[in-house]
Write a protein that holds these residues in place. Structure first.
Motif, PDB file in Angstrom:
ATOM      1  N   MET A   1      -6.498   6.061  -1.636  1.00 21.02           N
ATOM      2  CA  MET A   1      -5.674   4.904  -1.275  1.00 21.02           C
ATOM      3  C   MET A   1      -6.227   4.215  -0.023  1.00 21.02           C
ATOM      4  O   MET A   1      -6.254   2.980   0.061  1.00 21.02           O
ATOM      5  N   LEU A   2      -6.688   5.022   0.925  1.00 24.53           N
ATOM      6  CA  LEU A   2      -7.257   4.462   2.155  1.00 24.53           C
ATOM      7  C   LEU A   2      -8.481   3.611   1.809  1.00 24.53           C
ATOM      8  O   LEU A   2      -8.635   2.482   2.292  1.00 24.53           O
ATOM      9  N   ALA A   3      -9.333   4.143   0.920  1.00 32.31           N
ATOM     10  CA  ALA A   3     -10.529   3.400   0.517  1.00 32.31           C
ATOM     11  C   ALA A   3     -10.135   2.104  -0.182  1.00 32.31           C
ATOM     12  O   ALA A   3     -10.736   1.049   0.049  1.00 32.31           O
TER      13      ALA A   3
ATOM     14  N   LEU B   1       0.715   6.610  -6.833  1.00 29.23           N
ATOM     15  CA  LEU B   1      -0.437   7.484  -7.048  1.00 29.23           C
ATOM     16  C   LEU B   1       0.006   8.955  -7.102  1.00 29.23           C
ATOM     17  O   LEU B   1      -0.457   9.723  -7.944  1.00 29.23           O
ATOM     18  N   TYR B   2       0.914   9.328  -6.204  1.00 28.88           N
ATOM     19  CA  TYR B   2       1.449  10.702  -6.222  1.00 28.88           C
ATOM     20  C   TYR B   2       2.101  10.980  -7.575  1.00 28.88           C
ATOM     21  O   TYR B   2       1.909  12.029  -8.173  1.00 28.88           O
TER      22      TYR B   2
ATOM     23  N   PRO C   1       0.812  -1.224   0.000  1.00 29.40           N
ATOM     24  CA  PRO C   1       0.000   0.000   0.000  1.00 29.40           C
ATOM     25  C   PRO C   1       0.846   1.276   0.000  1.00 29.40           C
ATOM     26  O   PRO C   1       0.522   2.237  -0.696  1.00 29.40           O
ATOM     27  N   GLY C   2       1.964   1.262   0.754  1.00 30.63           N
ATOM     28  CA  GLY C   2       2.831   2.446   0.799  1.00 30.63           C
ATOM     29  C   GLY C   2       3.403   2.762  -0.575  1.00 30.63           C
ATOM     30  O   GLY C   2       3.372   3.906  -1.022  1.00 30.63           O
TER      31      GLY C   2
ATOM     32  N   PHE D   1      -3.592  16.110  -2.526  1.00 26.72           N
ATOM     33  CA  PHE D   1      -2.924  14.935  -1.973  1.00 26.72           C
ATOM     34  C   PHE D   1      -3.764  14.266  -0.891  1.00 26.72           C
ATOM     35  O   PHE D   1      -3.688  13.059  -0.709  1.00 26.72           O
ATOM     36  N   ILE D   2      -4.571  15.075  -0.185  1.00 23.62           N
ATOM     37  CA  ILE D   2      -5.488  14.465   0.789  1.00 23.62           C
ATOM     38  C   ILE D   2      -6.459  13.560   0.046  1.00 23.62           C
ATOM     39  O   ILE D   2      -6.725  12.427   0.457  1.00 23.62           O
ATOM     40  N   VAL D   3      -6.959  14.059  -1.106  1.00 19.61           N
ATOM     41  CA  VAL D   3      -7.884  13.239  -1.897  1.00 19.61           C
ATOM     42  C   VAL D   3      -7.186  11.939  -2.327  1.00 19.61           C
ATOM     43  O   VAL D   3      -7.740  10.847  -2.203  1.00 19.61           O
TER      44      VAL D   3
END
Lengths: 584, 210
Positions: A514-516, A197-198, A190-191, A507-509
């Protein structure tokens, strides 16, 4: 009065804790004092035996004996030595030179170095401060959009939470009662996906709004060949060669290790990935050293610089993670060897002196003290809390919650997210996590998965205005007044707080996405870990019900992992109802 | 007040000195742990004494260091509200907090742990692992650590009260005003400045050469 106290003991205890902590007295003392105070109130009210605290010294002794927490000073020391020996500056400059000639290149460099710093220092503040002081002025000088520049820096800084070998994951593993190695393995994919993603986001910006992320002009590229060439070709050749060898290793890794150790099961994905990367990096280093010693002149200045700056920290991280994943070293030993490795690196860069050593040891000692004292404080608190059956109270609280696992995760995530804005990670880990973990476990939530979700969530929290720590640290180092740039002689306007806040939003989005994804796909976390426990019917059911999110799934390379086999899931279906405490 | 401030100075010096010593225990733990891991894997030599000395050292670091960290105001606080209050209000809160919480906490824990140490000392209790270490030194760290914390709390109390009564201009020890982050910022900024200077000069030189 006594009856009222007896009935509402646990909520009163929480209220007391909240009041004491908000006054601003040290958290460790506030926690312990709440525990003692309510313990004595309970004794007066006849709720507890008067011998309640008799076993306290033994619990403190238990904390001393904890081998996992011994890893905290080791990894901290390793991180501080690397950070203070100028590694961050060199990395930012070199990686910036590699990607600078591309549009968005400087931002890419910040993300990559951020991920690397995260893996070594594991401290949000240090990463954001370094990048804010070194990369931000360069990005502003060459006309980056301010929000993109600040957002990239703060977001990359918060990666420190979720990428192994982060301190956060060690503490979470300890508090959740899982092994640190499993926690690292779970957080790795995930990391790395978040880093991906960034990068995708920056590529998208470079395509849609090229003017926001300009390339470095020619005069700012410092490692040029005498012929004027950039030296990228040589670097690409080296990269392709090493990547090919690394890929080759990944194909044979499982057999090699099986032959060496006599292991029968196939190697887990994360282990293969880490070991292949190690092989590739070591090859690059060997080639660069051979080139320099034998004066072949085959590598460009850029390629050589990249190898010498980038590879040593990479190899160090890979070796630490690799030995832990392989089970050769415990995380504690891995941390100690990593720390010695960092000392060797600092020494070979001629940066190691008594002053640096003292500073690093002092910072390590102080961090260890305050972290361990919060743990001692929370142990005193939990003494009374457990005596009052606090866990049952918390469980009942979540019983009423609709939505089963998903509902629980949603509420917990919201809670931790909000708490993360006000209090630091260690308080959350030692106060909130032990209260929630048993509930999560009872609901059949894999605790490694739970831990990774919490780490991801906290990093988002640290990035969210107006209280996010990362934003605060960038604010403290970004220019508050207009200044004249040294190199170009132009006036550069100050960075406003609004720009920093705005930059974090995209980046919060991304982090929430990613959290979802992690919440929807537990196998991203658990897929790489060898199953030691029985598989959980709840999770399998959830797997079957939820539509797959169309994202690349690294674990697909591993057909041998049969945990999510639908047939098996169906077979265990009848038992599922029994283990669901809520939601029906 | 002067006598009390003198006492506070002594206590500060004591914990400062302990802070200087525990640093090296961290390094010792790192080296022993790494060395032990290598020996165990490479030569299959290992002993429980070497495993146990690691956590003995770490226990000594965090128990004995708590007074030192308190001196440097390093025990984290939730400063969400307190950062908006005046230094005076914060000092008052600290005084109440220390009298009501920290001092009783230390006394209770010393009282609880001393008998445990005493028993281990009398019986000469050893680790249950083969070749393990004797137990009383590490158990002693609990009352000793809380003792040092208690002393430092007394010193901090004196400093806050002196500040409130005007006998002292600062509520904390002023030797360590800068936080870790501030020091890091200063260090990196100085390096970046030097680099920018050199770069600017190089560009200026290039300009004149042409």
């Amino acid at each position: 009065m006594t009856a009222f106290i007896a009935q509402n003991f646990v909520p009163l205890m929480f209220a007391g804790l909240l009041c004491f902590l908000l006054t601003g007295i040290p958290v460790a003392f506030g926690l312990a004092a709440t525990g003692l105070l309510f313990g004595f109130i309970g004794m007066e009210a006849g709720l507890f035996p008067t011998s309640l605290f008799g076993a306290l010294p033994l619990r403190v002794f238990g904390i001393m004996q904890n081998d996992t927490l011994l890893a905290i000073p080791f990894f901290t020391f390793m991180g501080i030595i690397l950070e203070r020996s100028g590694m961050a500056e060199d990395l930012l400059e070199t990686v910036g030179q590699v990607f600078g000639p591309l549009r968005g290149g400087l931002a890419v460099a910040v993300v990559l170095v951020g991920a690397l710093l995260a893996a070594t220092t594991g401290v949000v503040a240090a990463a954001v401060i370094s990048m804010g002081l070194i990369s931000l002025p360069i990005m502003l000088r060459y006309g980056y959009n301010r929000s993109i520049a600040t957002g990239t820096i703060t977001a990359s800084g918060t990666l420190a939470q979720a990428i192994p070998p982060s301190l956060v994951l060690i503490v979470l593993a300890d508090q959740l009662g899982r092994s640190v190695g499993d926690m690292y393995a779970g957080a790795l994919i995930p990391g790395l996906m978040l880093v991906g993603l960034y990068l995708l986001f920056i590529f998208a910006v470079a395509i849609v709004k090229p003017a926001w992320v300009p390339a470095l002009p020619v005069e700012a590229r410092i490692y040029r060949e005498p012929t004027g060439a950039s030296g990228h070709r040589s670097l690409v050749v080296l990269l392709v060669l090493c990547a090919a060898v690394g890929y080759g290793w990944s194909l044979v890794h499982s057999d090699v290790i099986a032959n060496l150790t006599g292991r029968l099961t196939p190697a887990p994905t994360d282990e293969t990935v880490i070991l292949s990367l190690t092989v590739a990096s070591l090859l690059a280093l060997a080639l660069a050293i051979a080139n320099r010693l034998l004066r072949f002149g085959l590598l460009s200045r850029l390629a050589e610089q990249v190898t010498f700056v980038l590879i040593p920290p990479l190899v160090l991280i890979f070796l630490v993670l690799g030995t832990i994943f392989l089970g050769i070293a415990t995380p504690t030993e891995g941390g100690a060897m990593g720390a010695v490795g960092a000392l060797v690196m600092a020494f070979s860069r001629r940066q190691l002196n008594l002053r640096l050593m003292r500073q690093a040891l002092d910072a390590t000692a102080r961090l260890s003290v305050f972290v361990m004292f919060i743990l001692i404080g929370s142990t005193v608190f939990s003494f009374t809390f457990n005596a009052a059956d606090g866990h049952i109270w918390v469980e009942h609280l979540f019983d009423k919650l609709p939505g089963g696992q998903l509902g629980f995760l949603l509420v917990v995530n919201l809670l931790v997210f909000v708490l993360g804005m006000f209090i630091d990670f260690f308080e959350i880990a030692f106060i909130v996590v032990p209260i929630l973990a048993p509930v999560a476990d009872k609901m059949g939530i894999d605790l490694i998965w739970f831990g990774v979700i919490l780490a991801m969530n906290l990093q988002t929290s640290f990035l969210t205005p107006p209280f996010g720590f990362a934003l605060f640290y960038l604010r403290s180092v970004a220019a508050k007044k207009d200044y004249k740039d040294r190199i170009t002689g132009q006036m550069i306007p100050a960075v406003t707080t609004a720009q920093i806040y705005k930059g974090s939003i995209a980046f919060i989005v991304l982090q929430l996405i990613m959290l979802a994804v992690v919440v929807m796909n537990p196998q991203l976390v658990t897929g790489g870990i060898e199953k030691t426990e029985l598989l959980d019917p709840d999770q399998v059911l959830q797997q079957l019900d939820l539509p797959d999110v169309g994202l690349p799934e690294p674990e697909a390379e591993e057909p041998a992992e049969a945990t999510m086999d639908p047939a098996e899931g169906a077979a265990s279906e009848p038992e599922a109802g029994a283990t669901v405490p809520a939601g029906n | 007040m002067n006598a009390l401030l003198k006492l506070s100075k002594w206590i500060d010096a004591l914990n400062e000195g302990i802070g200087k010593i525990i640093l090296w225990l961290v390094l010792a733990a790192v080296l022993i742990s790494a060395g032990n891991a290598v020996m165990r894997k490479a030569f299959d030599i290992g002993s429980n004494a070497f495993l146990e000395i690691q956590w003995y050292l770490f226990a000594a670091v965090f128990m004995l260091g708590s007074g030192y960290v308190w001196l440097r105001n390093g025990h984290v606080r939730i400063d969400f509200i307190s950062s908006k209050l005046s230094r005076r209000s914060n000092a008052i809160i600290d005084v109440v907090g220390m009298l009501a919480f920290t001092i009783p906490l230390c006394i209770i824990l010393i009282n609880l742990s001393w008998p445990v140490f005493h028993r281990a000392w009398e019986s000469g209790e050893m680790s249950q692992n083969a070749g393990g270490l004797i137990r009383w030194p590490v158990i002693l760290m609990i009352p000793l650590g809380f003792g040092l914390l208690l002393l430092q709390t007394v010193s901090e109390l004196i400093k806050r009260i002196a500040f409130l009564s005007g006998a002292r201009s600062e509520p904390f020890s002023t030797d360590h005003e800068k936080s870790e982050e501030e020091r890091l910022i200063a260090e990196i900024a100085a390096k970046a400045e030097a680099k920018a200077q050199a770069q600017a000069e190089a560009i200026a030189r290039q300009g004149t050469a042409r």
